[in-house]
Scaffold this motif. Structure first.
Motif, PDB file in Angstrom:
ATOM      1  N   HIS A   1       0.855  -1.183   0.000  1.00  0.00           N
ATOM      2  CA  HIS A   1       0.000   0.000   0.000  1.00  0.00           C
ATOM      3  C   HIS A   1       0.895   1.238   0.000  1.00  0.00           C
ATOM      4  O   HIS A   1       2.089   1.142   0.272  1.00  0.00           O
ATOM      5  CB  HIS A   1      -0.925   0.003   1.228  1.00  0.00           C
ATOM      6  CG  HIS A   1      -0.181   0.085   2.515  1.00  0.00           C
ATOM      7  ND1 HIS A   1       0.429  -1.015   3.096  1.00  0.00           N
ATOM      8  CD2 HIS A   1       0.087   1.134   3.339  1.00  0.00           C
ATOM      9  CE1 HIS A   1       1.022  -0.648   4.222  1.00  0.00           C
ATOM     10  NE2 HIS A   1       0.839   0.650   4.389  1.00  0.00           N
ATOM     11  N   LEU A   2       0.293   2.366  -0.313  1.00  0.00           N
ATOM     12  CA  LEU A   2       1.049   3.611  -0.277  1.00  0.00           C
ATOM     13  C   LEU A   2       0.927   4.217   1.113  1.00  0.00           C
ATOM     14  O   LEU A   2      -0.164   4.323   1.664  1.00  0.00           O
ATOM     15  CB  LEU A   2       0.532   4.603  -1.324  1.00  0.00           C
ATOM     16  CG  LEU A   2       0.686   4.168  -2.782  1.00  0.00           C
ATOM     17  CD1 LEU A   2       0.193   5.264  -3.712  1.00  0.00           C
ATOM     18  CD2 LEU A   2       2.118   3.790  -3.102  1.00  0.00           C
ATOM     19  N   GLY A   3       2.062   4.591   1.663  1.00  0.00           N
ATOM     20  CA  GLY A   3       2.079   5.235   2.964  1.00  0.00           C
ATOM     21  C   GLY A   3       1.664   6.690   2.859  1.00  0.00           C
ATOM     22  O   GLY A   3       1.349   7.192   1.771  1.00  0.00           O
ATOM     23  N   GLU A   4       1.703   7.374   3.995  1.00  0.00           N
ATOM     24  CA  GLU A   4       1.315   8.781   4.049  1.00  0.00           C
ATOM     25  C   GLU A   4       2.150   9.645   3.116  1.00  0.00           C
ATOM     26  O   GLU A   4       1.679  10.649   2.594  1.00  0.00           O
ATOM     27  CB  GLU A   4       1.446   9.299   5.482  1.00  0.00           C
ATOM     28  CG  GLU A   4       0.502   8.641   6.458  1.00  0.00           C
ATOM     29  CD  GLU A   4       0.775   9.038   7.896  1.00  0.00           C
ATOM     30  OE1 GLU A   4       1.510  10.019   8.141  1.00  0.00           O
ATOM     31  OE2 GLU A   4       0.249   8.348   8.794  1.00  0.00           O
TER      32      GLU A   4
ATOM     33  N   VAL B   1       4.945   6.605  -0.684  1.00  0.00           N
ATOM     34  CA  VAL B   1       5.863   5.522  -1.050  1.00  0.00           C
ATOM     35  C   VAL B   1       5.224   4.180  -0.744  1.00  0.00           C
ATOM     36  O   VAL B   1       4.385   4.062   0.157  1.00  0.00           O
ATOM     37  CB  VAL B   1       7.218   5.662  -0.323  1.00  0.00           C
ATOM     38  CG1 VAL B   1       7.899   6.962  -0.720  1.00  0.00           C
ATOM     39  CG2 VAL B   1       7.066   5.562   1.180  1.00  0.00           C
ATOM     40  N   ALA B   2       5.644   3.160  -1.479  1.00  0.00           N
ATOM     41  CA  ALA B   2       5.111   1.814  -1.290  1.00  0.00           C
ATOM     42  C   ALA B   2       5.660   1.203   0.000  1.00  0.00           C
ATOM     43  O   ALA B   2       6.852   1.306   0.290  1.00  0.00           O
ATOM     44  CB  ALA B   2       5.471   0.928  -2.484  1.00  0.00           C
ATOM     45  N   LEU B   3       4.764   0.560   0.749  1.00  0.00           N
ATOM     46  CA  LEU B   3       5.131  -0.180   1.957  1.00  0.00           C
ATOM     47  C   LEU B   3       4.535  -1.574   1.841  1.00  0.00           C
ATOM     48  O   LEU B   3       3.392  -1.729   1.414  1.00  0.00           O
ATOM     49  CB  LEU B   3       4.594   0.531   3.205  1.00  0.00           C
ATOM     50  CG  LEU B   3       5.097   1.950   3.426  1.00  0.00           C
ATOM     51  CD1 LEU B   3       4.301   2.634   4.534  1.00  0.00           C
ATOM     52  CD2 LEU B   3       6.588   1.961   3.738  1.00  0.00           C
TER      53      LEU B   3
ATOM     54  N   ILE C   1       7.262  -6.587   8.996  1.00  0.00           N
ATOM     55  CA  ILE C   1       7.134  -6.628  10.448  1.00  0.00           C
ATOM     56  C   ILE C   1       7.264  -5.227  11.049  1.00  0.00           C
ATOM     57  O   ILE C   1       6.918  -5.019  12.212  1.00  0.00           O
ATOM     58  CB  ILE C   1       8.127  -7.620  11.103  1.00  0.00           C
ATOM     59  CG1 ILE C   1       9.580  -7.260  10.804  1.00  0.00           C
ATOM     60  CG2 ILE C   1       7.807  -9.037  10.660  1.00  0.00           C
ATOM     61  CD1 ILE C   1      10.585  -8.142  11.535  1.00  0.00           C
ATOM     62  N   ALA C   2       7.750  -4.288  10.263  1.00  0.00           N
ATOM     63  CA  ALA C   2       7.813  -2.884  10.666  1.00  0.00           C
ATOM     64  C   ALA C   2       7.912  -2.037   9.405  1.00  0.00           C
ATOM     65  O   ALA C   2       8.500  -2.471   8.408  1.00  0.00           O
ATOM     66  CB  ALA C   2       9.020  -2.627  11.569  1.00  0.00           C
ATOM     67  N   THR C   3       7.319  -0.855   9.451  1.00  0.00           N
ATOM     68  CA  THR C   3       7.461   0.098   8.350  1.00  0.00           C
ATOM     69  C   THR C   3       7.805   1.462   8.925  1.00  0.00           C
ATOM     70  O   THR C   3       7.358   1.829  10.011  1.00  0.00           O
ATOM     71  CB  THR C   3       6.184   0.211   7.491  1.00  0.00           C
ATOM     72  OG1 THR C   3       5.094   0.614   8.313  1.00  0.00           O
ATOM     73  CG2 THR C   3       5.875  -1.109   6.798  1.00  0.00           C
ATOM     74  N   VAL C   4       8.625   2.185   8.174  1.00  0.00           N
ATOM     75  CA  VAL C   4       9.070   3.516   8.572  1.00  0.00           C
ATOM     76  C   VAL C   4       9.035   4.392   7.325  1.00  0.00           C
ATOM     77  O   VAL C   4       9.513   3.979   6.266  1.00  0.00           O
ATOM     78  CB  VAL C   4      10.510   3.479   9.143  1.00  0.00           C
ATOM     79  CG1 VAL C   4      10.954   4.862   9.589  1.00  0.00           C
ATOM     80  CG2 VAL C   4      10.633   2.474  10.274  1.00  0.00           C
ATOM     81  N   GLU C   5       8.471   5.582   7.447  1.00  0.00           N
ATOM     82  CA  GLU C   5       8.511   6.551   6.357  1.00  0.00           C
ATOM     83  C   GLU C   5       9.371   7.729   6.785  1.00  0.00           C
ATOM     84  O   GLU C   5       9.338   8.145   7.947  1.00  0.00           O
ATOM     85  CB  GLU C   5       7.111   7.035   6.005  1.00  0.00           C
ATOM     86  CG  GLU C   5       6.254   5.947   5.394  1.00  0.00           C
ATOM     87  CD  GLU C   5       4.863   6.444   5.090  1.00  0.00           C
ATOM     88  OE1 GLU C   5       4.714   7.203   4.096  1.00  0.00           O
ATOM     89  OE2 GLU C   5       3.945   6.087   5.841  1.00  0.00           O
ATOM     90  N   CYS C   6      10.139   8.262   5.834  1.00  0.00           N
ATOM     91  CA  CYS C   6      11.114   9.302   6.160  1.00  0.00           C
ATOM     92  C   CYS C   6      11.170  10.376   5.098  1.00  0.00           C
ATOM     93  O   CYS C   6      10.876  10.138   3.923  1.00  0.00           O
ATOM     94  CB  CYS C   6      12.512   8.695   6.256  1.00  0.00           C
ATOM     95  SG  CYS C   6      12.642   7.429   7.515  1.00  0.00           S
TER      96      CYS C   6
ATOM     97  N   ALA D   1       6.394   8.703   9.780  1.00  0.00           N
ATOM     98  CA  ALA D   1       5.323   7.746  10.092  1.00  0.00           C
ATOM     99  C   ALA D   1       5.963   6.390  10.319  1.00  0.00           C
ATOM    100  O   ALA D   1       7.027   6.096   9.771  1.00  0.00           O
ATOM    101  CB  ALA D   1       4.316   7.667   8.943  1.00  0.00           C
ATOM    102  N   LEU D   2       5.305   5.565  11.151  1.00  0.00           N
ATOM    103  CA  LEU D   2       5.805   4.204  11.363  1.00  0.00           C
ATOM    104  C   LEU D   2       4.678   3.295  11.812  1.00  0.00           C
ATOM    105  O   LEU D   2       3.618   3.743  12.221  1.00  0.00           O
ATOM    106  CB  LEU D   2       6.963   4.173  12.359  1.00  0.00           C
ATOM    107  CG  LEU D   2       6.963   5.062  13.593  1.00  0.00           C
ATOM    108  CD1 LEU D   2       6.062   4.570  14.674  1.00  0.00           C
ATOM    109  CD2 LEU D   2       8.378   5.169  14.103  1.00  0.00           C
TER     110      LEU D   2
END
Length: 164
Positions: A106-109, A112-114, A119-124, A144-145
């Motif tokens: 899916h697309l994060g905030e 970008v694709a996540l 087991i963990a996602t981080v947006e930067c 975001a995480l």
């Protein structure tokens, strides 16, 4: 700074640093409506105040220029069940179109694709880029995480994938 009198053999160096077990992650960015994706094991936390993380991108990889220009990126920390994704996104020269189709995402905030199975996602957002020899050290502030799964992590040790 100290100078080194005798150079270290790169093969021996790789063997020695390969003894440090790491997690495996996929870093993504989006530039001009095209997803760019790369497997990394050089992802780490840097600071709690502000919240900073980093990864290293090889300068000759097409991902390198895309992530620097985009200025935003996402990290999906992989579970053991996603070794196939890690292998796929570690290969150079694959077609960009449709490369994410095999894995739910899916697309994060930040756009970008996540990976849904992470087991963990981080947006930067990129805050600094440092020279690291044949790589760039890309530092980003966390925007975001999430922890979408409690699955066992995928590990990389001595040139092989492993699990706990």
């Amino acid at each position: 700074m100290h100078s080194i009198e005798r150079p270290v053999d790169p093969v021996t160096y790789r063997k020695v640093v390969g003894r440090f077990a790491t997690g495996v992650a996929i870093v993504t960015t989006r530039l001009d409506d095209v997803d760019h994706v790369m497997t990394v094991n050089s992802f780490t936390s840097v600071s709690l105040d502000p919240l900073l993380v980093l990864f290293c991108a090889e300068k000759v990889a097409r991902f390198h220029d895309a992530v620097l220009e985009a200025g935003v990126w996402g990290v999906s920390v992989l579970p053991a069940s996603m070794e196939d994704a890690s292998r796929f996104f570690a290969h150079r020269g694959r077609p960009l179109n449709g490369q994410l189709a095999r894995w739910p995402h899916h697309l994060g905030e930040s756009g970008v694709a996540l990976f849904d199975g992470a087991i963990a996602t981080v947006e930067c957002v990129t805050t600094a880029v440092h020279d690291g020899g044949d790589h760039s050290i890309v530092v980003g502030e966390v925007t975001a995480l999430d922890t979408p799964s409690d699955a066992a992590p995928l590990l990389y040790h001595e040139g092989r994938y492993k699990t706990l």
